[in-house]
Design a protein around this motif. Structure first.
Motif, PDB file in Angstrom:
ATOM      1  N   ALA A 140      -0.086  -2.648 -15.082  1.00 38.74           N
ATOM      2  CA  ALA A 140       0.763  -1.470 -14.908  1.00 38.74           C
ATOM      3  C   ALA A 140       1.788  -1.692 -13.801  1.00 38.74           C
ATOM      4  CB  ALA A 140      -0.098  -0.244 -14.597  1.00 38.74           C
ATOM      5  N   LEU A 141       2.012  -2.940 -13.438  1.00 41.91           N
ATOM      6  CA  LEU A 141       2.950  -3.328 -12.382  1.00 41.91           C
ATOM      7  C   LEU A 141       4.115  -4.103 -13.009  1.00 41.91           C
ATOM      8  CD1 LEU A 141       0.355  -4.623  -9.748  1.00 41.91           C
ATOM      9  CD2 LEU A 141       1.309  -2.314  -9.966  1.00 41.91           C
ATOM     10  N   PRO A 142       5.168  -4.392 -12.227  1.00 40.75           N
ATOM     11  CA  PRO A 142       6.261  -5.210 -12.756  1.00 40.75           C
ATOM     12  C   PRO A 142       5.727  -6.561 -13.278  1.00 40.75           C
ATOM     13  CG  PRO A 142       6.897  -4.249 -10.663  1.00 40.75           C
ATOM     14  CD  PRO A 142       5.433  -3.959 -10.843  1.00 40.75           C
ATOM     15  N   PRO A 143       6.333  -7.085 -14.373  1.00 43.35           N
ATOM     16  CA  PRO A 143       7.589  -6.624 -14.981  1.00 43.35           C
ATOM     17  C   PRO A 143       7.452  -5.484 -15.979  1.00 43.35           C
ATOM     18  CG  PRO A 143       6.825  -8.584 -16.093  1.00 43.35           C
ATOM     19  CD  PRO A 143       5.858  -8.355 -14.970  1.00 43.35           C
ATOM     20  N   ARG A 144       6.244  -4.910 -16.113  1.00 41.68           N
ATOM     21  CA  ARG A 144       6.096  -3.758 -17.004  1.00 41.68           C
ATOM     22  C   ARG A 144       6.839  -2.563 -16.414  1.00 41.68           C
ATOM     23  NH1 ARG A 144       1.359  -4.780 -20.162  1.00 41.68           N
ATOM     24  NH2 ARG A 144       1.613  -6.934 -20.861  1.00 41.68           N
ATOM     25  N   PRO A 145       7.516  -1.778 -17.238  1.00 42.87           N
ATOM     26  CA  PRO A 145       8.235  -0.613 -16.716  1.00 42.87           C
ATOM     27  C   PRO A 145       7.289   0.511 -16.327  1.00 42.87           C
ATOM     28  CG  PRO A 145       8.369  -0.655 -19.106  1.00 42.87           C
ATOM     29  CD  PRO A 145       7.697  -1.935 -18.699  1.00 42.87           C
ATOM     30  N   ALA A 199       0.248   0.344  -7.112  1.00 35.68           N
ATOM     31  CA  ALA A 199       1.238   1.056  -7.922  1.00 35.68           C
ATOM     32  C   ALA A 199       1.934   2.160  -7.139  1.00 35.68           C
ATOM     33  CB  ALA A 199       0.564   1.652  -9.157  1.00 35.68           C
ATOM     34  N   SER A 200       3.239   2.297  -7.377  1.00 36.33           N
ATOM     35  CA  SER A 200       4.033   3.379  -6.795  1.00 36.33           C
ATOM     36  C   SER A 200       3.618   4.710  -7.409  1.00 36.33           C
ATOM     37  CB  SER A 200       5.518   3.142  -7.085  1.00 36.33           C
ATOM     38  OG  SER A 200       5.753   3.233  -8.487  1.00 36.33           O
ATOM     39  N   THR A 228       0.861  -1.190   0.000  1.00 33.35           N
ATOM     40  CA  THR A 228       0.000   0.000   0.000  1.00 33.35           C
ATOM     41  C   THR A 228       0.895   1.237   0.000  1.00 33.35           C
ATOM     42  OG1 THR A 228      -0.140  -0.070   2.419  1.00 33.35           O
ATOM     43  CG2 THR A 228      -1.881  -1.187   1.193  1.00 33.35           C
ATOM     44  N   PRO A 229       1.599   1.483  -1.124  1.00 34.38           N
ATOM     45  CA  PRO A 229       2.629   2.527  -1.146  1.00 34.38           C
ATOM     46  C   PRO A 229       2.106   3.945  -1.002  1.00 34.38           C
ATOM     47  CG  PRO A 229       2.255   1.645  -3.342  1.00 34.38           C
ATOM     48  CD  PRO A 229       1.498   0.773  -2.413  1.00 34.38           C
ATOM     49  N   ASN A 230       0.786   4.137  -1.171  1.00 30.86           N
ATOM     50  CA  ASN A 230       0.241   5.495  -1.140  1.00 30.86           C
ATOM     51  C   ASN A 230      -0.590   5.795   0.103  1.00 30.86           C
ATOM     52  OD1 ASN A 230       1.045   6.117  -4.031  1.00 30.86           O
ATOM     53  ND2 ASN A 230      -0.306   4.366  -4.374  1.00 30.86           N
TER      54      ASN A 230
END
Length: 467
Positions: free
Chosen positions: A417-422, A451-452, A42-44
């Motif tokens: 929209a997460l890894p391994p997608r840049p 997502a970050s 939960t980066p946000n």
């Protein structure tokens, strides 16, 4: 319409979350109303960074009188009405809220009710996978949809795992890669032989599946699938080259991308990041679908024709099943057909004007979050295909789903929209253009809560480049 996927805990306790999501440029949010266990970043969020969700839960108040044998669990890590709190906060900033509903993927209910779960040809149970051949499971899914529409009053309904889950399921400390099972083996291990399914198949199906997986040629009857003694061992996923979490192929502890789809030539298409959730076989020709007729059989019969012989490595599930293919495929597809038709009927009766979105896969052997839909579904408003793998392979799957759609029916691309997608807006925008050319008219973005800040900026930038 573009849709960002989130969990209730991404919104509850974070007053800035609704505006942050609206700033992405999406019109709607897919908010989990019923969801499986996971471990989520939960980066946000202002109060926490990692949240353990130890069991599947229902994020609306549970009304005991609304349920029968199977009753969903309430969360302890969020308020019991977390969906309602998050819904109101999102709608206050002008966003539509669609109820993201996970159906047959439920390890809590499966573990407590082992007679209702998927079992492979060896009798091994998959506790995370409720089998929709059982009336209790069908009834649970119907009540789940009815409660979400009645209590949650969403602007849209998203149905995920609208069919049987299969072998591909990354679980805690997955230890299956050393078996060297192929994508075809995963398809075969996804066929259910529980007490409600086994006798639907033609005679010798179970032996043929076992032989194909073990590369043997059986000549003696095999023991029947156990019905009274339940194994506590849970076999889960095939080898995965990526470890991105997916919601049951769309957000769970399931491994990342379905990178295999039917190609125009009808062969196996392998994407750059093929993973455990892939249903790797294809079919040549149009399958027979919709039949729910029980096929009488003598389980455990011996056979010799068309069986896998020693050292044989079947390339497709059709080659493994041989002359049994059409009947087995019809039985398999009918499980998802029956569940889907019942849920659409319940939804239309409960909330006639609420649009219905299906997570679907044109591959008739698909198992998991994106259920098989080889003949289309005119009763749904939106058909969404998984786009987590090689973009060209994903585009092929989208084009197949588009071909199955009816006039006015929308096609969605479930975009990772997460890894391994840049975390790169230009790369993401290029993928969106590829999916749009294949027929996608809306993008379902996974995942705005995980997502970050850099990835959220990439999502917003990509949507601006491809409005």
């Amino acid at each position: 319409m573009n849709v960002a996927y989130v969990y209730p805990w991404d919104i509850v306790g974070d007053p800035s979350a609704p505006d942050r999501l609206a700033g992405l440029g999406v019109e709607a949010v897919a908010l989990a109303a019923s969801y499986h266990s996971t471990r989520a970043a939960t980066p946000n969020h202002p109060s926490h960074r990692v949240l353990d969700v130890p069991y599947p839960a229902f994020y609306l108040p549970i009304r005991p009188s609304s349920w029968s044998r199977l009753v969903p669990a309430a969360p302890t890590w969020t308020p019991e009405d977390a969906y309602l709190q998050a819904r109101d906060a999102l709608k206050a900033v002008g966003l539509q809220v669609h109820a993201w509903t996970v159906l047959t993927h439920n390890s809590h209910l499966g573990t407590a009710n082992p007679d209702l779960v998927v079992r492979n040809a060896f009798g091994d149970p998959y506790p995370y996978a409720l089998c929709p051949a059982h009336q209790d499971v069908l009834e649970y899914c119907e009540r789940l949809v009815e409660e979400i529409l009645t209590v949650g009053e969403p602007d849209g309904l998203i149905l995920e795992a609208c069919g049987p889950m299969g072998f591909g399921h990354q679980s805690v400390h997955e230890k299956t890669s050393g078996a060297d099972w192929t994508p075809t083996d995963s398809d075969l291990l996804s066929l259910c032989f529980c007490t409600a399914c086994a006798d639907r198949y033609p005679a010798a199906t179970q032996d043929r599946v076992r032989a194909a997986i073990d590369r043997t040629h059986p000549t003696q009857p095999s023991p029947a699938t156990p019905t009274t003694t339940h194994s506590t061992r849970s076999i889960s996923a095939t080898p995965a080259s990526t470890t991105t979490s997916e919601s049951t192929a769309g957000g769970s502890t399931t491994s990342a991308s379905r990178t295999t789809a039917d190609t125009a030539a009808g062969t196996i298409a392998t994407g750059a990041t093929r993973s455990a959730t892939t249903t790797g076989s294809t079919t040549t020709g149009t399958p027979t679908t919709g039949s729910t007729t029980r096929v009488s059989s003598t389980r455990g019969s011996s056979f010799t024709a068309n069986a896998a012989t020693p050292n044989t490595h079947p390339l497709t599930i059709e080659q493994a099943l041989g002359d049994l293919t059409d009947e087995v495929r019809a039985v398999r597809v009918s499980l998802s057909d029956s569940l889907r038709h019942r849920l659409i009927a319940v939804a239309r009766r409960t909330a006639p004007n609420t649009p219905i979105t299906l997570h679907a896969n044109p591959n008739p052997w698909a198992a998991g979050a994106f259920a098989p839909l080889p003949s289309g579904e005119p009763g749904a408003d939106v058909l969404v295909a998984n786009c987590w793998g090689d973009p060209a392979t994903d585009a092929t799957r989208l084009a197949q789903l588009k071909d199955l759609s009816t006039p006015g029916q929308r096609i969605g691309a479930y975009v990772l929209a997460l890894p391994p997608r840049p975390a790169d807006a230009t790369v993401l925008a290029d993928q969106l253009r590829t999916y749009a050319k294949a027929g996608a008219t809306e993008f379902h973005l996974y995942h705005a809560g995980l997502a970050s800040p850099q990835r959220l900026a990439a999502i917003a930038g990509a949507l601006r480049q491809h409005p």
